[in-house]
Scaffold this motif. Sequence first.
Motif, PDB file in Angstrom:
ATOM      1  N   LEU A 160       4.661  33.615 132.346  1.00  9.37           N
ATOM      2  CA  LEU A 160       6.342  34.261 131.119  1.00  9.37           C
ATOM      3  C   LEU A 160       5.522  34.036 129.922  1.00  9.37           C
ATOM      4  O   LEU A 160       6.688  34.458 128.694  1.00  9.37           O
ATOM      5  CB  LEU A 160       7.488  33.079 131.392  1.00  9.37           C
ATOM      6  N   LEU A 161       5.052  32.983 129.529  1.00  8.54           N
ATOM      7  CA  LEU A 161       5.213  32.793 127.343  1.00  8.54           C
ATOM      8  C   LEU A 161       4.524  33.847 126.683  1.00  8.54           C
ATOM      9  O   LEU A 161       4.839  33.934 125.728  1.00  8.54           O
ATOM     10  CB  LEU A 161       4.067  31.383 127.688  1.00  8.54           C
ATOM     11  N   PRO A 162       3.283  35.046 127.711  1.00  2.88           N
ATOM     12  CA  PRO A 162       3.283  36.128 127.091  1.00  2.88           C
ATOM     13  C   PRO A 162       4.661  36.895 126.226  1.00  2.88           C
ATOM     14  O   PRO A 162       4.524  37.480 124.877  1.00  2.88           O
ATOM     15  CB  PRO A 162       2.591  37.024 128.126  1.00  2.88           C
ATOM     16  N   LEU A 163       5.219  36.658 127.181  1.00  5.58           N
ATOM     17  CA  LEU A 163       6.665  36.973 126.322  1.00  5.58           C
ATOM     18  C   LEU A 163       7.012  36.723 124.664  1.00  5.58           C
ATOM     19  O   LEU A 163       7.736  36.756 124.484  1.00  5.58           O
ATOM     20  CB  LEU A 163       8.006  37.001 127.447  1.00  5.58           C
ATOM     21  N   MET A 164       6.830  35.602 124.905  1.00  2.00           N
ATOM     22  CA  MET A 164       7.199  34.600 123.896  1.00  2.00           C
ATOM     23  C   MET A 164       6.722  35.129 122.712  1.00  2.00           C
ATOM     24  O   MET A 164       7.080  35.631 121.392  1.00  2.00           O
ATOM     25  CB  MET A 164       6.738  33.508 123.851  1.00  2.00           C
ATOM     26  N   VAL A 165       4.943  35.620 122.864  1.00  3.94           N
ATOM     27  CA  VAL A 165       4.522  36.264 121.861  1.00  3.94           C
ATOM     28  C   VAL A 165       5.283  37.492 121.325  1.00  3.94           C
ATOM     29  O   VAL A 165       4.934  37.686 120.033  1.00  3.94           O
ATOM     30  CB  VAL A 165       3.033  36.405 122.079  1.00  3.94           C
TER      31      VAL A 165
ATOM     32  N   HIS B 150       3.933  29.719 120.698  1.00  2.00           N
ATOM     33  CA  HIS B 150       3.825  31.248 121.140  1.00  2.00           C
ATOM     34  C   HIS B 150       5.221  31.743 120.422  1.00  2.00           C
ATOM     35  O   HIS B 150       4.281  33.214 120.280  1.00  2.00           O
ATOM     36  CB  HIS B 150       3.501  31.070 123.089  1.00  2.00           C
ATOM     37  N   ILE B 151       5.946  31.551 120.576  1.00  2.00           N
ATOM     38  CA  ILE B 151       6.891  32.705 119.287  1.00  2.00           C
ATOM     39  C   ILE B 151       6.305  32.490 117.678  1.00  2.00           C
ATOM     40  O   ILE B 151       6.103  33.703 117.589  1.00  2.00           O
ATOM     41  CB  ILE B 151       8.558  31.609 119.185  1.00  2.00           C
ATOM     42  N   GLU B 152       5.783  31.337 117.250  1.00  2.00           N
ATOM     43  CA  GLU B 152       5.429  31.089 116.454  1.00  2.00           C
ATOM     44  C   GLU B 152       4.064  32.626 116.070  1.00  2.00           C
ATOM     45  O   GLU B 152       3.812  32.562 114.842  1.00  2.00           O
ATOM     46  CB  GLU B 152       4.549  30.024 116.107  1.00  2.00           C
ATOM     47  N   ALA B 153       3.399  31.948 116.685  1.00  2.00           N
ATOM     48  CA  ALA B 153       2.597  33.321 117.238  1.00  2.00           C
ATOM     49  C   ALA B 153       2.243  34.452 116.978  1.00  2.00           C
ATOM     50  O   ALA B 153       2.191  35.016 116.308  1.00  2.00           O
ATOM     51  CB  ALA B 153       1.562  32.523 118.944  1.00  2.00           C
TER      52      ALA B 153
ATOM     53  N   SER C  67       0.830  40.393 128.518  1.00  2.00           N
ATOM     54  CA  SER C  67       0.300  40.547 130.094  1.00  2.00           C
ATOM     55  C   SER C  67       1.174  39.195 130.842  1.00  2.00           C
ATOM     56  O   SER C  67      -0.034  38.313 130.650  1.00  2.00           O
ATOM     57  CB  SER C  67      -1.095  41.429 130.199  1.00  2.00           C
ATOM     58  N   GLY C  68       1.836  39.079 131.674  1.00  2.00           N
ATOM     59  CA  GLY C  68       2.136  38.666 132.272  1.00  2.00           C
ATOM     60  C   GLY C  68       2.560  38.700 134.073  1.00  2.00           C
ATOM     61  O   GLY C  68       2.394  39.533 134.420  1.00  2.00           O
ATOM     62  N   LEU C  69       3.873  37.733 134.405  1.00  2.00           N
ATOM     63  CA  LEU C  69       4.890  38.619 135.344  1.00  2.00           C
ATOM     64  C   LEU C  69       6.067  38.364 135.485  1.00  2.00           C
ATOM     65  O   LEU C  69       6.037  36.467 134.769  1.00  2.00           O
ATOM     66  CB  LEU C  69       4.031  38.262 137.304  1.00  2.00           C
ATOM     67  N   SER C  70       6.854  38.813 134.889  1.00  2.00           N
ATOM     68  CA  SER C  70       8.675  37.924 134.500  1.00  2.00           C
ATOM     69  C   SER C  70       9.177  36.703 136.618  1.00  2.00           C
ATOM     70  O   SER C  70       9.485  36.429 136.225  1.00  2.00           O
ATOM     71  CB  SER C  70       9.343  39.244 135.548  1.00  2.00           C
ATOM     72  N   TYR C  71       8.157  36.996 137.287  1.00  2.00           N
ATOM     73  CA  TYR C  71       8.339  35.692 138.567  1.00  2.00           C
ATOM     74  C   TYR C  71       7.372  35.917 138.847  1.00  2.00           C
ATOM     75  O   TYR C  71       5.692  36.579 139.302  1.00  2.00           O
ATOM     76  CB  TYR C  71       9.329  36.758 139.963  1.00  2.00           C
ATOM     77  N   HIS C  72       6.218  34.204 139.246  1.00  4.78           N
ATOM     78  CA  HIS C  72       5.272  34.368 139.148  1.00  4.78           C
ATOM     79  C   HIS C  72       5.258  32.877 139.842  1.00  4.78           C
ATOM     80  O   HIS C  72       5.599  32.184 139.202  1.00  4.78           O
ATOM     81  CB  HIS C  72       4.269  33.845 138.275  1.00  4.78           C
ATOM     82  N   ASN C  73       6.325  32.800 141.330  1.00  8.09           N
ATOM     83  CA  ASN C  73       5.486  31.762 142.425  1.00  8.09           C
ATOM     84  C   ASN C  73       4.997  32.114 143.903  1.00  8.09           C
ATOM     85  O   ASN C  73       5.796  32.771 144.341  1.00  8.09           O
ATOM     86  CB  ASN C  73       6.764  31.378 142.281  1.00  8.09           C
TER      87      ASN C  73
ATOM     88  N   VAL D  56      -2.424  40.120 124.871  1.00  4.68           N
ATOM     89  CA  VAL D  56      -1.796  38.307 125.344  1.00  4.68           C
ATOM     90  C   VAL D  56      -1.864  37.820 126.867  1.00  4.68           C
ATOM     91  O   VAL D  56      -1.335  38.518 127.253  1.00  4.68           O
ATOM     92  CB  VAL D  56      -0.766  37.926 124.580  1.00  4.68           C
ATOM     93  N   SER D  57      -3.039  37.004 127.297  1.00  4.08           N
ATOM     94  CA  SER D  57      -3.318  37.362 128.678  1.00  4.08           C
ATOM     95  C   SER D  57      -2.638  35.881 129.457  1.00  4.08           C
ATOM     96  O   SER D  57      -3.008  34.264 128.508  1.00  4.08           O
ATOM     97  CB  SER D  57      -4.863  36.520 128.739  1.00  4.08           C
TER      98      SER D  57
END
Length: 268
Positions: free
Chosen positions: A231-236, A151-154, A171-177, A52-53
């Motif tokens: 953050l949203l790849p976490l939801m999947v 994304h949780i539903e996905a 695949s994301g990053l837990s902090y991304h600013n 999940v990109s």
Amino acid sequence: MEGRLPTYFLSHGGGPWPYMQEHNGGRYDKLAAALADVARQVGAPPKAVLVVSAHWEGRAFLVSGAAQPGMIYDYGGFPEHTYHIVYGAPGAPALAERVAALLGAAGLAAQVDPVRGFDHASYSMLYPIYPQAEVPVVQLSLRSDLDPLAHIEAGRALAALRDEGVLILGSGLSYHNLRAFGAGGRDASHAFDAWLQRVLDGPVGVARSAALLAWAEAPAARAAHPREEHLLPLMVAVGAAEHEAGCCVYHEDDFMGALAVSSFRFGA
């Protein structure tokens, strides 16, 4: 492959870092070791990986369906050789069709993209895990409305893949600013990471999902994620293992000298 595979949310680092270790000065040593350990945790190589990109979005969910995906160099300002690297894993067109079908059956519009290549949310994370690039890879996009519930539903819709030998990696990053990617992000990253740790190591099921749906109310949430695509790849990953425990499999308090970053596994 036997048994249900876990799911993961993995912080993938910055740009093509695994391909320029001589320039990194040790900054990625802990992340590299943690990613390599994912292969040990999983055991025998899976039949395929679904990534999940955080670097791909569509109005509907999109699924990469190329048999031999190309490369997308979605970064700038890195050494010339990083624009010629190849992660040669095959695609899995049949799996792409199954992913789209599972999402569609759950009422989530999805389309197969027959030409999409690998972006660095895939290869910069997968190269330390499966350096031989022997495991087939399919990418799943985010939905561009960035709705956490969708994304949780996905993830819920795709949970069956875990019993079919498919490893789901968000695949994301837990902090991304990127405007505060250093000392300026210290406080926000630590506050948000502490919240993530509490939620993801806490009660499972509806309570965890509800907390994630309200992520923007967490401490320093918008300072940590001005835009939530990383953050949203976490939801999947959570949706696909909604009733299974989570644990932290990578954590640093001083990533890039100051930031708290983490990765998580869900399921055994």
